[in-house]
Write an enzyme that holds these catalytic residues in place. Structure first.
Site, PDB file in Angstrom:
ATOM      1  N   ASP A 182       0.849  -1.191   0.000  1.00 48.68           N
ATOM      2  CA  ASP A 182       0.000   0.000   0.000  1.00 48.68           C
ATOM      3  C   ASP A 182       0.889   1.247   0.000  1.00 48.68           C
ATOM      4  O   ASP A 182       1.791   1.383   0.829  1.00 48.68           O
ATOM      5  CB  ASP A 182      -0.895  -0.032   1.253  1.00 48.68           C
ATOM      6  N   ASN A 190      -2.523  12.694  -3.746  1.00 50.61           N
ATOM      7  CA  ASN A 190      -3.567  13.172  -4.661  1.00 50.61           C
ATOM      8  C   ASN A 190      -4.007  14.597  -4.324  1.00 50.61           C
ATOM      9  O   ASN A 190      -4.176  15.430  -5.210  1.00 50.61           O
ATOM     10  CB  ASN A 190      -4.785  12.241  -4.608  1.00 50.61           C
ATOM     11  N   HIS A 195      -5.147  14.375  -9.289  1.00 52.80           N
ATOM     12  CA  HIS A 195      -5.392  12.981  -9.637  1.00 52.80           C
ATOM     13  C   HIS A 195      -4.608  12.496 -10.844  1.00 52.80           C
ATOM     14  O   HIS A 195      -4.286  11.316 -10.953  1.00 52.80           O
ATOM     15  CB  HIS A 195      -6.891  12.741  -9.836  1.00 52.80           C
ATOM     16  N   ASP A 199      -2.467   9.205 -10.777  1.00 56.70           N
ATOM     17  CA  ASP A 199      -2.552   8.064 -11.703  1.00 56.70           C
ATOM     18  C   ASP A 199      -1.169   7.682 -12.223  1.00 56.70           C
ATOM     19  O   ASP A 199      -0.828   6.504 -12.333  1.00 56.70           O
ATOM     20  CB  ASP A 199      -3.455   8.414 -12.891  1.00 56.70           C
ATOM     21  N   GLU A 226      -4.939   2.256  -3.953  1.00 58.14           N
ATOM     22  CA  GLU A 226      -3.475   2.338  -4.022  1.00 58.14           C
ATOM     23  C   GLU A 226      -2.856   1.086  -3.411  1.00 58.14           C
ATOM     24  O   GLU A 226      -1.739   1.088  -2.944  1.00 58.14           O
ATOM     25  CB  GLU A 226      -2.978   3.614  -3.324  1.00 58.14           C
TER      26      GLU A 226
END
Ligand SMILES: [Mg+2]
Length: 323
Positions: A182, A190, A195, A199, A226
């Site tokens: 994680d 973010n 975003h 990504d 994530e």
């Protein structure tokens, strides 16, 4: 495997065809007709045919219906029962036109029929068509199991694939390791960078994990937002710990700026590893939960680290104390 590797068509792989007939002369005729364009495998009985299908997973099987012991219909039914052989295209080869038999064959999942005596032009054309369809459906199937954003496997692929891996390890008494990963403080990433950068970060991290767990039977999948999961069959605790630490280190080495992180000014990842040699009284879900528990520990102990458990060693410990 990444999506680009699936759709690259520079060098299309040769198709694999399995010819099954109890009469060797029939196999010879088909072999003669097809060996220039396809890799040919052969079997003269149903059991052997199933064995070869499990091992090499041909694209197409040309299956004689009338055979002693296991006939063609039985073989087809067995192939369609199993996930590993279900997608093989079955074409029945039959001596004479029989409507009832053809209906039965299609109901069992066959894609076509070829009649003896073999007409070379028709046979080649039919196989070519079926091969094209097979390639297209293989491609669709594999794309449906990929995570569109990161290009690694998606959770569905993980859920389809892992029980089979578990069974293999159970049967062969091999260790299996699962790692949950994680990205640390990803929500803040973010919030801070937007975003689109988020990504991009996910893609880089996914591909880095994928490049570390890269043996043919390793699976890296995006588990949630994530969160990633890595399944490594035939990998014991020490081996898996080594790979997991490499993953954690190589994420730092990407040097993706992360001002919002409490760990360091770059993106880091936390990992929880659990390894076991499966036994009958144990379930896959328990191994996944153990890995998840270790991930939680890694998070609570400062992140950017591996926490790990070797379940067999834990189970053996009380015996040692008593002894
Ligand atoms: Mg026959």
């Amino acid at each position: 495997m990444l999506i680009e590797e699936y759709i690259s068509t520079d060098k299309p792989e040769r198709g694999k065809i399995l010819l099954v007939d109890d009469q060797v002369v029939n196999i010879k005729i088909l072999h003669q007709l097809l060996h220039q364009d396809y890799d040919i495998h052969m079997a003269t009985d149903g059991l052997k045919a199933i064995e070869i299908c499990e091992k090499i997973q041909p694209d197409i099987i040309l299956l004689d219906i009338e055979m002693p012991n296991l006939n063609g219909f039985d073989v087809c039914a067995k192939l369609k029962q199993r996930a590993e052989t279900r997608s093989i295209a079955v074409i029945f080869v039959t001596g004479h036109f029989d409507l009832e038999k053809e209906v039965q064959g299609f109901q069992l999942g066959a894609v076509d029929f070829i009649h003896k005596p073999i007409n070379p032009v028709i046979t080649q054309a039919r196989i070519k068509n079926q091969f094209k369809l097979k390639r297209q459906s293989d491609l669709l199937r594999s794309i449906a199991l990929l995570d569109g954003l990161t290009g690694v496997a998606n959770r569905r692929k993980f859920e389809q694939h892992t029980p089979t891996t578990w069974q293999h390890c159970l049967r062969d008494k091999l260790p299996i390791s699962i790692v949950m990963l994680d990205i640390d403080f990803f929500k803040r990433f973010n919030d801070c960078y937007g975003h689109s950068k988020g990504d991009e970060c996910l893609r880089k991290v996914a591909q880095t994990i994928n490049s570390r767990a890269r043996r043919p039977y390793d699976l890296v999948a995006r588990f949630g937002g994530e969160e990633f999961i890595c399944v490594m069959p035939n990998t014991d605790f020490d081996g898996a710990l080594f790979v997991t630490q490499q993953i954690v280190d190589s994420i730092i080495a990407l040097k993706i700026p992360h001002e919002g992180s409490d760990v360091m000014k770059f993106v880091t990842i936390s990992a929880g590893l659990a390894s076991v040699i499966p036994s009958q009284n144990m379930e896959l879900q328990a191994l996944i939960e153990s890995a998840d528990k270790q991930l939680y520990r890694a998070k609570s102990q400062g992140r950017n680290r591996v926490e790990a458990i070797n379940i067999n060693a834990m189970a053996a410990a009380p015996e040692r104390i008593e002894g």
